[in-house]
Design a protein around this motif. Structure first.
Motif: not given
Length: 249
Positions: A131-136, A191-198
């Motif tokens: 995932v690119s930074e703009p989308v994150l 992936a759980f940290a990019l972004p932070a997801v549960s």
């Protein structure tokens, strides 16, 4: 794994019936989330059509979905607010227990978030090293603006865990030291940290791959390395650096 994610349009609009037939009584043991927004004639955020799709989903599944997500509303950002009201009404009417938004690219939705007057229970976004930074950043901004209670991730391997590009990434550097993991497991942990997801939704077409991923959820990513990686992504997005530096080793 005790959760299943599906959609109204999966398997040529037969996915709910197939899931019910294959899972049988076991389906009641799982938390089920589904998505609405795609129809045989295309994508639509028409509130009446969404409401009908939620009702049909419950009927096809043979049970009330735990969560219903608005499917890729970036195709019609101007319809976001009314569509969200429609799904919130479905919760109040007992057609589902919670509602949210699933977006592949949240950038077109950020400007529309201010018009949404109901708070979603969850927002699902793409997650992981592809995932690119703009989308994150847009996903994080969108989620914050909506005040969502939870964030889920999807597509941690960009749809293809066997893509040759993954052989060029030493994902184990994203783990805290002292943990043993395969490259695939390390990519899921990141992936759980990019972004932070549960939670992260993954494909189920290969049992061996799924088994490997199930063992990865206990891995802990290095937030220090994740932070450095995000900084490198920001620099690359602004033409200030070389993205290859984001993949040590």
């Amino acid at each position: 794994m005790r959760a299943v994610d599906t959609a109204f349009n999966y398997d040529r609009f037969a996915g709910h019936r197939v899931l019910r037939r294959v899972a049988g009584p076991l389906l009641g043991e799982f938390e089920v989330s589904t998505k609405v927004g795609y129809f045989p004639d295309g994508h639509s955020l028409d509130p009446a059509r969404l409401n009908q799709a939620v009702a049909e989903s419950a009927d096809s599944l043979g049970r009330t979905p735990d969560t219903v997500l608005l499917h890729n509303p970036e195709h019609d950002p101007d319809g976001l607010a009314d569509a969200c009201e429609s799904l919130a009404a479905c919760v109040r009417g007992g057609l589902c227990r919670a509602w949210g938004i699933a977006t592949w690219d949240p950038r077109p939705l950020v400007h529309a978030a201010g018009e949404v007057l109901v708070r979603p229970d969850v927002v699902m976004v793409r997650a992981g090293l592809s995932v690119s930074e703009p989308v994150l950043y847009a996903g994080e901004q969108f989620t914050t603006m909506l005040g969502a209670d939870d964030v889920w991730g999807m597509a941690p391997f960009a749809g293809n865990p066997s893509d040759p590009v993954w052989s060029k990434v030493d994902a184990t550097v994203f783990l805290q030291p002292g943990q043993q993991a395969t490259p695939v497991q390390a990519r899921l942990a990141a992936a759980f940290a990019l972004p932070a997801v549960s939670r992260v939704a993954v494909g189920t077409s290969c049992p061996g791959h799924l088994d490997e991923l199930a063992a990865a959820v206990r891995l802990a990513p290095s937030m220090e390395v994740i932070g450095e990686y995000r900084e490198l992504l920001r620099a690359q997005a602004h033409g200030e650096g070389d993205l290859r530096a984001a993949h040590p080793g």
